[in-house]
Design a protein around this motif. Sequence first.
Motif, PDB file in Angstrom:
ATOM      1  N   THR A 150      -9.683 -11.116  -4.104  1.00 50.03           N
ATOM      2  CA  THR A 150      -9.019 -12.431  -3.361  1.00 50.03           C
ATOM      3  C   THR A 150      -9.871 -12.978  -2.331  1.00 50.03           C
ATOM      4  O   THR A 150     -10.602 -11.988  -1.668  1.00 50.03           O
ATOM      5  N   VAL A 151     -10.008 -14.275  -2.577  1.00 53.09           N
ATOM      6  CA  VAL A 151     -10.351 -15.077  -1.254  1.00 53.09           C
ATOM      7  C   VAL A 151      -9.490 -15.953  -0.709  1.00 53.09           C
ATOM      8  O   VAL A 151      -8.428 -16.519  -1.546  1.00 53.09           O
ATOM      9  N   PRO A 152      -9.552 -16.450   0.610  1.00 54.64           N
ATOM     10  CA  PRO A 152      -8.565 -17.609   1.168  1.00 54.64           C
ATOM     11  C   PRO A 152      -8.863 -18.678   0.162  1.00 54.64           C
ATOM     12  O   PRO A 152      -9.964 -19.048  -0.207  1.00 54.64           O
ATOM     13  N   ALA A 153      -7.992 -19.541  -0.217  1.00 54.53           N
ATOM     14  CA  ALA A 153      -7.914 -20.811  -0.953  1.00 54.53           C
ATOM     15  C   ALA A 153      -8.772 -21.759  -0.309  1.00 54.53           C
ATOM     16  O   ALA A 153      -9.381 -22.407  -0.916  1.00 54.53           O
ATOM     17  N   SER A 154      -8.966 -21.458   1.110  1.00 58.40           N
ATOM     18  CA  SER A 154      -9.767 -22.414   1.860  1.00 58.40           C
ATOM     19  C   SER A 154     -11.286 -21.972   1.800  1.00 58.40           C
ATOM     20  O   SER A 154     -12.077 -22.851   2.549  1.00 58.40           O
ATOM     21  N   PHE A 155     -11.830 -21.138   1.129  1.00 53.29           N
ATOM     22  CA  PHE A 155     -13.064 -20.539   1.009  1.00 53.29           C
ATOM     23  C   PHE A 155     -13.654 -21.813   0.416  1.00 53.29           C
ATOM     24  O   PHE A 155     -13.436 -22.158  -0.865  1.00 53.29           O
ATOM     25  N   ASP A 156     -14.897 -21.976   0.950  1.00 55.23           N
ATOM     26  CA  ASP A 156     -15.730 -23.092   0.226  1.00 55.23           C
ATOM     27  C   ASP A 156     -16.590 -22.559  -0.565  1.00 55.23           C
ATOM     28  O   ASP A 156     -16.847 -21.373  -0.951  1.00 55.23           O
ATOM     29  N   ALA A 157     -17.400 -23.149  -1.400  1.00 57.99           N
ATOM     30  CA  ALA A 157     -18.241 -22.775  -2.607  1.00 57.99           C
ATOM     31  C   ALA A 157     -19.043 -21.660  -2.048  1.00 57.99           C
ATOM     32  O   ALA A 157     -19.396 -20.669  -2.779  1.00 57.99           O
ATOM     33  N   SER A 158     -19.856 -21.764  -0.741  1.00 57.02           N
ATOM     34  CA  SER A 158     -20.826 -20.806  -0.647  1.00 57.02           C
ATOM     35  C   SER A 158     -20.129 -19.521   0.046  1.00 57.02           C
ATOM     36  O   SER A 158     -20.728 -18.500  -0.207  1.00 57.02           O
ATOM     37  N   ALA A 159     -19.068 -19.739   0.651  1.00 55.85           N
ATOM     38  CA  ALA A 159     -18.231 -18.338   0.996  1.00 55.85           C
ATOM     39  C   ALA A 159     -17.952 -17.505  -0.254  1.00 55.85           C
ATOM     40  O   ALA A 159     -17.837 -16.310  -0.068  1.00 55.85           O
ATOM     41  N   ARG A 160     -17.472 -18.372  -1.224  1.00 59.40           N
ATOM     42  CA  ARG A 160     -17.121 -17.643  -2.622  1.00 59.40           C
ATOM     43  C   ARG A 160     -18.425 -17.106  -2.914  1.00 59.40           C
ATOM     44  O   ARG A 160     -18.287 -15.954  -3.669  1.00 59.40           O
ATOM     45  N   GLU A 161     -19.315 -17.565  -3.064  1.00 59.11           N
ATOM     46  CA  GLU A 161     -20.588 -17.136  -3.803  1.00 59.11           C
ATOM     47  C   GLU A 161     -20.949 -15.914  -2.839  1.00 59.11           C
ATOM     48  O   GLU A 161     -21.657 -15.030  -3.404  1.00 59.11           O
ATOM     49  N   LEU A 162     -21.068 -16.020  -1.647  1.00 61.46           N
ATOM     50  CA  LEU A 162     -21.322 -14.756  -0.692  1.00 61.46           C
ATOM     51  C   LEU A 162     -20.536 -13.783  -0.931  1.00 61.46           C
ATOM     52  O   LEU A 162     -20.950 -12.489  -1.024  1.00 61.46           O
ATOM     53  N   THR A 163     -19.221 -13.675  -1.370  1.00 61.70           N
ATOM     54  CA  THR A 163     -18.292 -12.881  -1.450  1.00 61.70           C
ATOM     55  C   THR A 163     -18.522 -12.151  -3.017  1.00 61.70           C
ATOM     56  O   THR A 163     -18.803 -10.971  -3.013  1.00 61.70           O
ATOM     57  N   VAL A 164     -19.118 -13.019  -3.785  1.00 61.97           N
ATOM     58  CA  VAL A 164     -19.472 -12.336  -5.194  1.00 61.97           C
ATOM     59  C   VAL A 164     -20.829 -11.417  -4.839  1.00 61.97           C
ATOM     60  O   VAL A 164     -20.837 -10.443  -5.592  1.00 61.97           O
ATOM     61  N   GLU A 165     -21.852 -12.143  -3.992  1.00 58.48           N
ATOM     62  CA  GLU A 165     -23.037 -11.279  -3.585  1.00 58.48           C
ATOM     63  C   GLU A 165     -22.487  -9.691  -3.073  1.00 58.48           C
ATOM     64  O   GLU A 165     -23.044  -8.985  -3.487  1.00 58.48           O
ATOM     65  N   ALA A 166     -21.537  -9.672  -2.183  1.00 58.19           N
ATOM     66  CA  ALA A 166     -21.196  -8.684  -1.757  1.00 58.19           C
ATOM     67  C   ALA A 166     -20.559  -7.615  -2.657  1.00 58.19           C
ATOM     68  O   ALA A 166     -20.860  -6.446  -2.640  1.00 58.19           O
ATOM     69  N   ALA A 167     -19.749  -8.408  -3.674  1.00 59.06           N
ATOM     70  CA  ALA A 167     -19.164  -7.494  -4.685  1.00 59.06           C
ATOM     71  C   ALA A 167     -20.147  -6.937  -5.581  1.00 59.06           C
ATOM     72  O   ALA A 167     -19.988  -5.873  -6.207  1.00 59.06           O
ATOM     73  N   SER A 168     -21.322  -7.660  -5.756  1.00 59.53           N
ATOM     74  CA  SER A 168     -22.358  -7.092  -6.706  1.00 59.53           C
ATOM     75  C   SER A 168     -23.039  -6.152  -6.216  1.00 59.53           C
ATOM     76  O   SER A 168     -23.211  -5.339  -6.626  1.00 59.53           O
ATOM     77  N   ALA A 169     -23.163  -6.264  -4.962  1.00 60.23           N
ATOM     78  CA  ALA A 169     -24.192  -5.160  -4.163  1.00 60.23           C
ATOM     79  C   ALA A 169     -23.006  -3.801  -4.145  1.00 60.23           C
ATOM     80  O   ALA A 169     -23.830  -2.862  -4.122  1.00 60.23           O
ATOM     81  N   ALA A 170     -21.877  -3.847  -4.403  1.00 64.67           N
ATOM     82  CA  ALA A 170     -21.243  -2.745  -4.198  1.00 64.67           C
ATOM     83  C   ALA A 170     -20.807  -2.295  -5.794  1.00 64.67           C
ATOM     84  O   ALA A 170     -20.248  -1.323  -5.779  1.00 64.67           O
ATOM     85  N   GLY A 171     -21.533  -2.824  -6.620  1.00 68.68           N
ATOM     86  CA  GLY A 171     -21.636  -2.382  -7.938  1.00 68.68           C
ATOM     87  C   GLY A 171     -20.509  -2.785  -8.882  1.00 68.68           C
ATOM     88  O   GLY A 171     -20.169  -2.412  -9.737  1.00 68.68           O
TER      89      GLY A 171
END
Lengths: 203, 605
Positions: free
Chosen positions: B159-180
Amino acid sequence: MSYGCPVSDLRLSWFARLKLAFGCFFRVFYDVEFASRLRRLGSGPHLREADDGSTPAPEKGVSVASVSVPSPIDSAVFELTGGLTVLGLLQREGRLVDFLEQDLTAFSDADVGAAARLMHEGCRKTLHEHGTISPIRSEPEDSAITLVEGYEPGLVKLTGKVGSKAPYHGTLRHAGWRISNFRLPTARTGHDATVLAPAEVEL
Amino acid sequence: MSPRRVAIGIDLGTTHCAIARIDLDGDHARSEVIDVEQLVTASSLEPQSLLPSFMYLPTEGELPLSLPWDSARSFSVGAHARSRAAEAPGRVVSSAKSWLCHPTADRRSGLLPLEAPEGLERISPVEASWRYLEHLSEAYDARFGNESARFSEIPVVLTVPASFDASARELTVEAASAAGIENLTLLEEPQAALYAWLERAGEQFRVELRPGDVVLVVDVGGGTSDFSAIAVTEVAGSLALERLAVGEHILLGGDNMDLALAHFVRQRLAVEGTELDSWQLASLVHGCRVAKERLLSDETLGAVPVVVPRRGSKLVGGAIRSELSQADLRTLLLDGFFPEVEAAARPIVRARAGLTRFGLPYASDAGMTRHLASFLGRQAAASGGRGALLHPTCVLFNGGVMKSALVRERLRRTLDGWLRADGAAPVRVLDGADLELAVARGAACYGRVREGRGLRIRGGTAQAHYVGVESSAPAVPGVEPPLTLVCVAPFGMEEGTSVELAAELAVVVGESVRFRFFGSSVRRQDEAGAAFERFAKDEIAELPPVAVVLPTEGRAEGEVVPVRLRATATEIGTLLIEALPIIPMKPDEKWKVELSVRGEPPVEE
């Protein structure tokens, strides 16, 4: 604790020792942990170290913690350190040892009360986080109750004019306490549980 | 027997993370929260339902901070890290999630802890998020590795805040992908809260929610607050849910309330001549939190003592004592954070000083009700109504702060006042959510919904996105060239859909070409390609710039190449923007436009 027995002041009979020797012989093969403990026992200079409540020092770099959750540590070590762990927890969260170790003679009830509140809040939280406390008897205290044949003596202590057999008619003086779902934190192997609180140095 | 198929939901919070799972097979699966094994001190482990979002970077002497699955760990996350935050603040990373949506910081670079001592290598906000996710994943595998698939193979809803913009969402995906995490979907937190409510209500939800209802989700977490409006409609005879609007990102939450109480007590102590050091202040914040919870849960309590103990091994005597009363709590907490204001009230924006210290853009107005009034006012048109504000018919509360009946009641009464004045009926409160764990549970439920089991909330992307193009105009000293905003991704794009702009942009081969990038959560009418120069300041926010690099292959360096932009709302829940050359050098030639590239250098004091 079969392997905890070969301590010098326990005189075992020849047959008991024979039985123990066979037991150990086979267990060495299927229980790696046991084998390594036995080796430490044989080579260590202080055979009674574990009785002091401290855990045997692990070989450097070896961590038993790699086994499995929730309780990766050895059950014998666990029993020895369990009580210390509880004491450490109550000190950490409720400063119990600080309180008990202080001489209260010179302090006012207000000072003691303030400290007791702090300790109460922390210790109570710790207690409730690690188990569920409930009374053993649900009847109100000071009410009349009857214990019929077959009651569990381990749960009830009889006082006063105690007759020789049930049923017993009496008054509930203390409802008792019991803890369920009790769980302790898992200590890291090699952790010294006798350290109830480390010294603190501010830089 | 085929292996157990499950989905995982993760609430990656500003102050806490939680994880839940659900069976994908069977008709009556329920989400279950999974306790997370974590260090509670440097040498003891305990499973707890929440993993505090803190990361501790130890000294050499403290190593290793062993875990059952990693005996040589060089850092810790969770309860131990949080307890170190008060003791050694320069070594603890906190609020990483708020940094993920920082408008100017380079969120992939070593920033945290801000107050790190010399010689300590700082980590990036992305890495901190990655470490929290990695811990959750490893703790899961250590416990369930035998009975279900490995974590990396399980579908994960994050989950991400509804208010997360496109780049914050992308960085969240990056973190998840680094975590495998390989099988990932993002979900907005307020939607997750509603999914958790739907799970809990079961079939009863058809009685409580009817077509025409608009559910306002008020989610006040530890560090951030998030509002969303979700409409209940009827499509071909069956109920449907549609997310209408999301609020702005507000860095304001429950922790601010505990701090406010602590500062109040500290000032009172200072007047009495007692100064507190930072350790005592942390202890005071804790004392105030406990006092707050007691006062809120029992209105008959007049006052609760707050005691800051002595620091040494002598507990009795010398403690610093004060108290918090029911009246203090009402003034500071209810009137401070939830003032009864008019619907026309708006958050007070404090003018920032010319040079600001590099830090998080905390909300400058603590009045949650003013932020809520602003959200409902800005989104008045979202439900098609003609009132001065959006008219919710139901409200769903979420977050630990909402455990307090006083706070819930204050919010409900304020909301009803606004609605009455605007000619609308009062709201119904949707009860029964598990306020701290609902988001993780709801995220797990969404894993099932994605398999076609249960009602799905539709609504598409929550923001419209724009690139800024400088118009060519004769240079005038001191005047910035006019900026034209071109809509690249309209509001409400359904996942899996794309839009392509007719307009052409010129980029230079071999150079990183930047465009200014903007987002809006209110301009729902703009279609892809819509271009304009004038807009109201409060309807569009500037985001970190985007960049595209065209490789030289087959083209001359420095050549100007016309491209078209294409935006895709991905299945994961992110926005993908690509540049397509008008004259491709190979079939299907395209370049990814990088979001969230390094922003302007931060302003240092």
